[in-house]
Design an enzyme around this catalytic site. Structure first.
Site, PDB file in Angstrom:
ATOM      1  N   GLY A  64       0.867  -1.170   0.000  1.00  0.00           N
ATOM      2  CA  GLY A  64       0.000   0.000   0.000  1.00  0.00           C
ATOM      3  C   GLY A  64       0.910   1.227   0.000  1.00  0.00           C
ATOM      4  N   ASP A  91      -1.807   4.554  -6.112  1.00  0.00           N
ATOM      5  CA  ASP A  91      -0.373   4.388  -5.871  1.00  0.00           C
ATOM      6  C   ASP A  91       0.406   5.595  -6.360  1.00  0.00           C
ATOM      7  OD1 ASP A  91      -0.528   1.592  -4.963  1.00  0.00           O
ATOM      8  OD2 ASP A  91       1.615   1.700  -5.425  1.00  0.00           O
TER       9      ASP A  91
HETATM   10  O1  MRU Z   1       0.424  -3.990  -4.568  1.00  0.00           O
HETATM   11  P1  MRU Z   1      -0.137  -3.274  -3.381  1.00  0.00           P
HETATM   12  O2  MRU Z   1      -0.912  -4.136  -2.461  1.00  0.00           O
HETATM   13  O3  MRU Z   1       0.926  -2.454  -2.672  1.00  0.00           O
HETATM   14  O4  MRU Z   1      -1.163  -2.232  -4.038  1.00  0.00           O
HETATM   15  C1  MRU Z   1      -1.861  -1.337  -3.229  1.00  0.00           C
HETATM   16  C2  MRU Z   1      -2.854  -0.543  -3.961  1.00  0.00           C
HETATM   17  O5  MRU Z   1      -3.022  -0.647  -5.150  1.00  0.00           O
HETATM   18  C3  MRU Z   1      -3.605   0.463  -3.166  1.00  0.00           C
HETATM   19  O6  MRU Z   1      -4.869   0.701  -3.731  1.00  0.00           O
HETATM   20  C4  MRU Z   1      -2.839   1.795  -3.123  1.00  0.00           C
HETATM   21  O7  MRU Z   1      -1.512   1.617  -2.754  1.00  0.00           O
HETATM   22  C5  MRU Z   1      -3.466   2.758  -2.226  1.00  0.00           C
HETATM   23  S1  MRU Z   1      -3.307   2.233  -0.568  1.00  0.00           S
HETATM   24  C6  MRU Z   1      -3.945   3.363   0.465  1.00  0.00           C
END
Ligand code: MRU
Length: 364
Positions: free
Chosen positions: A63, A254
């Site tokens: 995240g 992200d």
């Molecule tokens: O691959 P991840 O689990 O790190 O991806 C996370 C996401 O896509 C979330 O939607 C994003 O980081 C926002 S988290 C508040």
């Protein structure tokens, strides 16, 4: 440090789930290993920045905001536990740590934002030619980033809750909750806030193939707090909107460009298309630390992960024959025209995103 600890005490009320934190007695960093959820709740701890980098790379911590905050602690820990006695040597070591941490996940903009914030403090404090001062300043900045992240999430909750009417049925994607941040969450923070305000809501959580952050993490968080929820497969959103079973979608990000292009977990773009086709609002919630100061969406780097994550479920069960080709982009980009509004800690940004982002971020 006293004022920082007082600030932290005030924020405890928002931390029903505490995904990561600094232990002031042991002077070490702790985090919940999200790979093991929902089966086991295990906290990991370290004083070693390389271990933090490993945790981010292997998605024990994931995240974008959580990655940023952890990297900030990682870099400041590299300084704290370095044996360097000269500012120049400490700077060189810090640069090495910066590079290790920056090479973990390429899309999460908060990672680079947080590392640069710590790096700038290190550079500035090095002018005093005192390594102890540099170490203290870096750690203080990491605490500030941690505190700001939680506060921003609560602010986003306040702003974002206004778009959630009573009796709303909301689709969300991936995990954007406490587990993706320093605490409380972004998109899930908005949902959480609306629930705390007493609104009657129902959340449809996309399972989020291939690593199942929706099924494993979002449902875990929602159930822990008694927020009504239903797990669906990623492809269900078209049907949910079409059968009038869902009213809106809220997701995290992200990385966001000033033009309002949003990189988020793969499948987000499809959800936006389904929402727009049915004239349902599609919102993004993210702190301004997720916004890259660029007007070029091609600057967004999309992480490509191992095909084995698609072919095997959580490394346990193969779901296709050996030798299957698989493509595993971790994120997609939703264009601004499909986004109803971007909920930030400074308010809800609407189209035209370029002008409005410049106004709220740079005040012009
Ligand atoms: O691959 P991840 O689990 O790190 O991806 C996370 C996401 O896509 C979330 O939607 C994003 O980081 C926002 S988290 C508040």
């Amino acid at each position: 440090m006293e004022d920082i600890r007082k600030e932290l005490d005030k924020l405890e009320q928002y931390l029903k789930i505490k995904p990561l934190y600094w232990d002031f007695d042991k002077n070490e960093f702790l985090w919940i290993d999200t790979r093991l959820l929902p089966w086991k709740e295990v906290y990991r701890n370290t004083k070693d920045f390389r271990r933090v980098a490993q945790a981010i790379k292997e998605m024990e911590i994931r995240g974008a905001p959580a990655i940023g905050v952890s990297a900030a602690y990682g870099l400041s820990m590299a300084l704290k536990y370095s044996n360097a006695t000269k500012p120049k040597d400490l700077l060189n070591y810090a640069k090495e740590a910066y590079n290790v941490l920056a090479s973990t996940r390429p899309t999460a903009y908060n990672l680079f934002w947080a590392l640069n914030r710590i790096w700038n403090i290190i550079l500035k404090s090095s002018e005093k030619e005192d390594v102890e001062f540099m170490k203290e300043e870096a750690l203080k900045e990491a605490h500030k980033i941690y505190i700001e992240d939680i506060k921003n999430n609560v602010e986003m909750g306040k702003h974002g809750s206004k778009v959630i009417e009573n009796n709303s049925r909301i689709i969300t994607h991936c995990n954007t909750g406490a587990l993706a941040t320093a605490g409380f969450g972004t998109a899930l923070g908005v949902i959480r806030y609306a629930f705390y305000e007493g609104k009657n809501i129902h959340v449809y959580a996309d399972e989020t193939r291939p690593l199942l952050q929706g099924a494993r993490l979002t449902i875990w968080e929602l159930k822990k707090e008694g927020i009504p929820s239903t797990l669906v497969v990623d492809g269900a959103s078209g049907l949910l909107f079409n059968k009038n079973m869902a009213d809106l979608a809220i997701v995290g990000a992200d990385r966001i460009t000033l033009t309002g292009h949003v990189a988020n977990k793969i499948g987000t773009f499809n959800l936006a298309l389904a929402a727009n086709y049915h004239n349902k609002p599609f919102y993004v919630a993210a702190p301004t630390s997720t916004v890259q100061p660029t007007e070029n969406p091609n600057d967004i780097v999309i992480e490509e992960r191992s095909p084995s994550e698609v072919v095997n479920i959580m490394g346990q069960l193969a779901i296709a024959v050996e030798g299957t080709n698989a493509f595993n982009p971790a994120f997609d980009i939703t264009p601004p025209e499909l986004i109803h509004g971007i909920i930030t800690e400074k308010g809800i940004v609407k189209k035209p995103y370029l002008n409005n982002f410049k106004a709220i971020i740079y005040n012009y």
